[in-house]
Scaffold this active site. Sequence first.
Site, PDB file in Angstrom:
ATOM      1  N   LYS A 137      -8.476  99.298  90.207  1.00  0.00           N
ATOM      2  CA  LYS A 137      -8.055  98.735  88.918  1.00  0.00           C
ATOM      3  C   LYS A 137      -6.745  99.384  88.466  1.00  0.00           C
ATOM      4  O   LYS A 137      -6.635 100.623  88.470  1.00  0.00           O
ATOM      5  CB  LYS A 137      -9.123  99.011  87.854  1.00  0.00           C
ATOM      6  CG  LYS A 137     -10.454  98.324  88.128  1.00  0.00           C
ATOM      7  CD  LYS A 137     -10.411  96.878  87.709  1.00  0.00           C
ATOM      8  CE  LYS A 137     -11.802  96.262  87.806  1.00  0.00           C
ATOM      9  NZ  LYS A 137     -11.785  94.841  87.402  1.00  0.00           N
ATOM     10  N   LYS A 241     -16.830  84.496  90.098  1.00  0.00           N
ATOM     11  CA  LYS A 241     -17.976  85.308  89.703  1.00  0.00           C
ATOM     12  C   LYS A 241     -19.099  84.330  89.397  1.00  0.00           C
ATOM     13  O   LYS A 241     -19.192  83.810  88.281  1.00  0.00           O
ATOM     14  CB  LYS A 241     -17.619  86.124  88.457  1.00  0.00           C
ATOM     15  CG  LYS A 241     -16.554  87.190  88.687  1.00  0.00           C
ATOM     16  CD  LYS A 241     -16.206  87.865  87.378  1.00  0.00           C
ATOM     17  CE  LYS A 241     -15.657  89.265  87.567  1.00  0.00           C
ATOM     18  NZ  LYS A 241     -14.425  89.332  88.317  1.00  0.00           N
TER      19      LYS A 241
HETATM   20 MG   LIG Z   1     -10.771  90.991  88.400  1.00  0.00          MG
END
Ligand SMILES: [Mg+2]
Length: 313
Positions: A137, A241
Site C-alpha cells: 500500500k 472484490k
Molecule cells: Mg485496492
Amino acid sequence: MGNRFEFRPYIRPFRQPLKTHYGEWRDRAGILLRLTADDERVGYGEIAPVPWFGSETLEQALEWCQRLPTELPPDTIPAISNSLPACQFGFESAWEAMSTEMNQPQLPLSALLPAGAAALSAWKPLWKAGYRTFKWKIAVATPLQELKWFECLKQLLPVDAKLRLDANGGLTLEQATEWLEACDRNTVEYLEQPLPPHQFQDLLNLQASFATTLALDESVATLQQLQQCYEQGWRSVVVVKPAIAGSPAQLRQFCQTYLIDAVFSSVFETAIGRQAGLRLAAELGNRARAVGYGTTHWFEHDLQKFDALWQTL
Ligand SMILES: [Mg+2]
C-alpha cells in the site's frame, strides 16, 4: 416447507491495524448467514461490507437480515436491492452452497505487505511460505519517503517476485506521474487506483502515457461501476472484490460476456466468504495473475471449518 434463514454478526481484530490511505482499520466486522433446507442440507454465506468502498454499512446489512423472514419458500431467492451489494453476495453464495458441492480452489495468492518501511522485512517470511506476488500500500506516508522504500524493496525482492502497488486513490495527478516514472524504471505488475474514481479520464490518460499497467479498484467496486468503466473504455486490469460487487450470478454473466483482465480480491472475509470468492476467482479471473486473497496472515485465528466458525458466534 422451505429453507430456514439464520444470521450471526461477528467482529474480529486484525493482528496489527491495517494502514491504508483511508487510515487505520482495527477490526473486521460482518455477518455470517446460514440456510438450512428441509432435508438438512446447509449453506453458509457471509456479508462483509466495506462502506468506504461504496457498499452498504454493517447496520444497513443487519437491518436487511432482521427484516428477512426466518422461513423462506424453497425455490425463490428474495429480491435484494442493488444498494445492498454485500447482502446480495452473502445470500446468493449461501444459496449456492446449499445446492452445490463446494470445493476450495487452489490458486496462487498475492500476499498483502504492511505499509511503510515494515514491508522491507515482512516480505521474507511470506516468500518462504511460498508467496511469489506481493502487494504494498502506498499513499500512506509522503511520496518522497515511499519512493525511497520502493526502490529498496525492489532491490531486496528476488527477481522472480512480482510486486503490485496500491494507492487507494490517494495520489495527486503530479504524484501519480512521479510514481509511474519510478514504476517504469523498476517494473511492477501494476499500480492500483493511483487517483480517485472521479478522475476517470486522467486514469485513462495515465494508462495511455506509461508502460506500467494500471488497475482500477475503488472505481469498479460494484458490478454497475465495473460495467460503466468498461463501457467508457477501460481495458486494463480491474480488481473485483466479489464480496461487495453484488450478485455472483450477474457478475458471472458480465465476466463471461466481456473479456476482462480481472484480479479477484479479498475484503478480509472469514473462510466462508473467502471460499465463495475463490470459487468465482477460479471461474472468472485472469489465471495468469495471482488472486488477492493472501490476507489470512493479518488475523490471529482463521477457522477453516464453517460449522466450528458458526459455533464461535
Ligand atoms: Mg485496492
